[in-house]
Write an enzyme that holds these catalytic residues in place. Structure first.
Site, PDB file in Angstrom:
ATOM      1  N   TYR A 121     -37.317 -28.159  40.236  1.00  0.00           N
ATOM      2  CA  TYR A 121     -37.882 -28.658  38.981  1.00  0.00           C
ATOM      3  C   TYR A 121     -37.695 -30.164  38.970  1.00  0.00           C
ATOM      4  CZ  TYR A 121     -38.377 -29.565  33.946  1.00  0.00           C
ATOM      5  OH  TYR A 121     -38.764 -30.060  32.722  1.00  0.00           O
ATOM      6  N   ASP A 216     -34.984 -36.180  44.512  1.00  0.00           N
ATOM      7  CA  ASP A 216     -34.764 -36.044  43.068  1.00  0.00           C
ATOM      8  C   ASP A 216     -33.315 -35.638  42.853  1.00  0.00           C
ATOM      9  OD1 ASP A 216     -34.547 -35.433  40.447  1.00  0.00           O
ATOM     10  OD2 ASP A 216     -36.268 -34.080  40.354  1.00  0.00           O
ATOM     11  N   LYS A 245     -29.129 -37.629  33.966  1.00  0.00           N
ATOM     12  CA  LYS A 245     -27.968 -36.844  33.532  1.00  0.00           C
ATOM     13  C   LYS A 245     -26.655 -37.648  33.572  1.00  0.00           C
ATOM     14  CE  LYS A 245     -30.280 -32.506  34.666  1.00  0.00           C
ATOM     15  NZ  LYS A 245     -30.566 -31.656  33.523  1.00  0.00           N
TER      16      LYS A 245
HETATM   17  N1  PMP Z   1     -35.261 -33.429  38.002  1.00  0.00           N
HETATM   18  C1  PMP Z   1     -34.298 -32.497  38.078  1.00  0.00           C
HETATM   19  C2  PMP Z   1     -33.751 -32.125  39.410  1.00  0.00           C
HETATM   20  C3  PMP Z   1     -33.820 -31.900  36.931  1.00  0.00           C
HETATM   21  O1  PMP Z   1     -32.869 -30.967  37.033  1.00  0.00           O
HETATM   22  C4  PMP Z   1     -34.357 -32.276  35.670  1.00  0.00           C
HETATM   23  C5  PMP Z   1     -33.871 -31.659  34.382  1.00  0.00           C
HETATM   24  N2  PMP Z   1     -33.079 -30.581  34.455  1.00  0.00           N
HETATM   25  C6  PMP Z   1     -35.357 -33.247  35.645  1.00  0.00           C
HETATM   26  C7  PMP Z   1     -35.783 -33.818  36.828  1.00  0.00           C
HETATM   27  C8  PMP Z   1     -35.962 -33.693  34.356  1.00  0.00           C
HETATM   28  O2  PMP Z   1     -35.036 -34.431  33.633  1.00  0.00           O
HETATM   29  P1  PMP Z   1     -35.184 -34.614  32.047  1.00  0.00           P
HETATM   30  O3  PMP Z   1     -34.940 -33.266  31.439  1.00  0.00           O
HETATM   31  O4  PMP Z   1     -34.132 -35.637  31.718  1.00  0.00           O
HETATM   32  O5  PMP Z   1     -36.555 -35.106  31.782  1.00  0.00           O
END
Ligand code: PMP
Length: 410
Positions: A121, A216, A245
């Site tokens: 994701y 990512d 995060k």
């Molecule tokens: N990339 C990864 C690997 C994630 O786990 C997440 C959210 N869990 C995101 C992108 C998106 O981040 P956000 O919820 O801060 O938009």
């Protein structure tokens, strides 16, 4: 997901009113040891005094100016030190970071095609809300209403950890690819650790075809390992990485980091547009910087130890109740699975025992432990998961597995 924690596993949604350290308190006054931890955005524990003091101090100086500020520069320096990539751009969410990285990759290469992996994701921008089409190697389909088909067809989706499918795809489409984006440890299909071979193939393919490798690390960065997990764990250097995060200490901060060659393509220096009214907000950055100060070598050893203890306790207490379960951790991320062997693919996670997962989740909640409410989410361990929180969790597991074993003898 946030406000519905519990609903997907047959429980009433859990609503938090406060949190201290490893614990949250719900609207009904129940205290729970929290392994969701703001979906990984909390690493120092809830309401850590160093973080709340930094927020309060900065708030009194002004909550935002829309001008470059000293904290932004300090964050850029800290990220360069921790990631080894010299330049960064602060944004407000992981979604913005990956969206920006993709635009940057497309602007840099002059190509449009993107390759991602099923089960990873990357936030909710259109190009990334894409599922595999039918058949082995096809262009993607929208995985959400509202995503234009035309956008989805610029994204290829392959199974995670399938080196052969990757090789075929690179052979066929490699020279059309703007970027390959991946989670270096997948944390959005429970916890799935890729093989070195898979990561090496991605790196070699990107290098050979001139595609941008985007790691990512919104979830893994500075959590699974002290820096970028793709480098720390697999020895691979990405062109761009996305962070989020942990670097905001629970407030909205994310970033794209990368080589000067690519980052200098971003506006205002370069032609790839990006902007944000609240990006680099000083109150958020104060929380992030205060958190980073807590993350020294001793902190990473502690995270490692606590997550290992959590996993060992899960497997021991399950075995004692004769429940089939396995577990693993990478730094401050952990996964447990109701199956005999650690899953290495999304398909294997999908085959884990969903009924056992739901019953265990419910029993743990009743015993005062909040676990992620989906078998496709990782657990987050933080610096506040101390001996008391872990002992409380162990007692909960003993109780929960005994209940699970009783009716069906699983
Ligand atoms: N990339 C990864 C690997 C994630 O786990 C997440 C959210 N869990 C995101 C992108 C998106 O981040 P956000 O919820 O801060 O938009």
């Amino acid at each position: 997901m946030r406000s519905f924690a519990g609903a997907g596993v047959g429980c009433a949604p859990v609503h938090a009113v406060s949190g201290t350290g490893a614990w949250i308190t719900t609207t009904s006054g129940t205290r729970l040891v929290d392994f969701i931890h703001g979906w990984g955005s909390i690493i120092a524990g809830h309401a850590h005094p160093a973080v709340t003091t930094a927020i309060a101090t900065q708030a009194q100086l002004g909550t935002g100016f829309g001008l470059t500020n000293e904290l932004e520069v300090r964050l850029a320096v800290a990220l360069a030190q921790r990631t080894g990539l010299p330049m960064s751009r602060a944004v407000n969410s992981g979604t913005e970071a990956t969206m920006t990285a993709i635009r940057l990759a497309r602007g840099h290469t002059g190509r449009e095609l993107l390759l991602k992996f099923a089960g990873c994701y990357h936030g909710h921008s259109d190009a990334l809300l894409v599922a595999a089409g039918s058949g082995g190697l096809t262009f993607g389909n929208p995985s959400s209403a509202g995503v234009p088909v035309a956008t989805a067809t610029t994204t290829l989706v392959l199974p995670y950890n399938d080196t052969e499918a990757l090789r075929d795809c690179l052979q066929q489409h490699g020279n059309q690819l703007a970027a390959v984006i991946l989670e270096p440890i997948a944390g959005n299909m429970n916890l799935v650790v890729p093989t070195q071979e898979f990561i090496d193939e991605i790196a070699a393919g990107c290098m050979h075809h001139g595609a941008v490798l985007i790691s990512d690390e919104v979830m893994t960065g500075l959590r699974a390992t002290p820096g970028l997990t793709i480098r720390d764990r697999f020895g691979v250097e990405p062109d761009l990485a996305c962070l989020g995060k942990v670097i905001g200490g629970g407030l909205p901060v994310a970033a794209v980091v990368g080589s000067s060659e690519i980052m200098n393509k971003l506006a205002p220096v370069g032609p790839v547009y990006q902007a944000g009214t609240l990006a680099g907000n000083p109150v958020c950055l104060a929380a992030g910087l205060a958190t980073l100060e807590l993350l020294d070598a001793a902190a990473y050893s502690q995270l490692e130890h606590s997550a290992a203890t959590l996993c060992a306790t899960l497997t021991e207490t399950a075995a004692a109740a004769e429940v089939t379960l396995c577990a693993q951790h990478v730094g401050g991320m952990a996964g447990y699975y109701f199956c005999a062997e650690l899953p290495t693919t999304l398909a294997a996670v999908e085959q884990t025992d969903v009924t056992a997962f739901e019953q265990f989740h419910q029993a743990m909640l009743a015993a005062g432990v909040l676990l992620p409410p989906s078998r496709f989410e990782a657990c987050f361990v933080g610096l506040a998961h101390d001996a008391e929180a872990l002992a409380h969790s162990r007692a909960g597991m003993e109780q929960a597995f005994a209940q699970l074993a009783a009716p069906s003898g699983r």
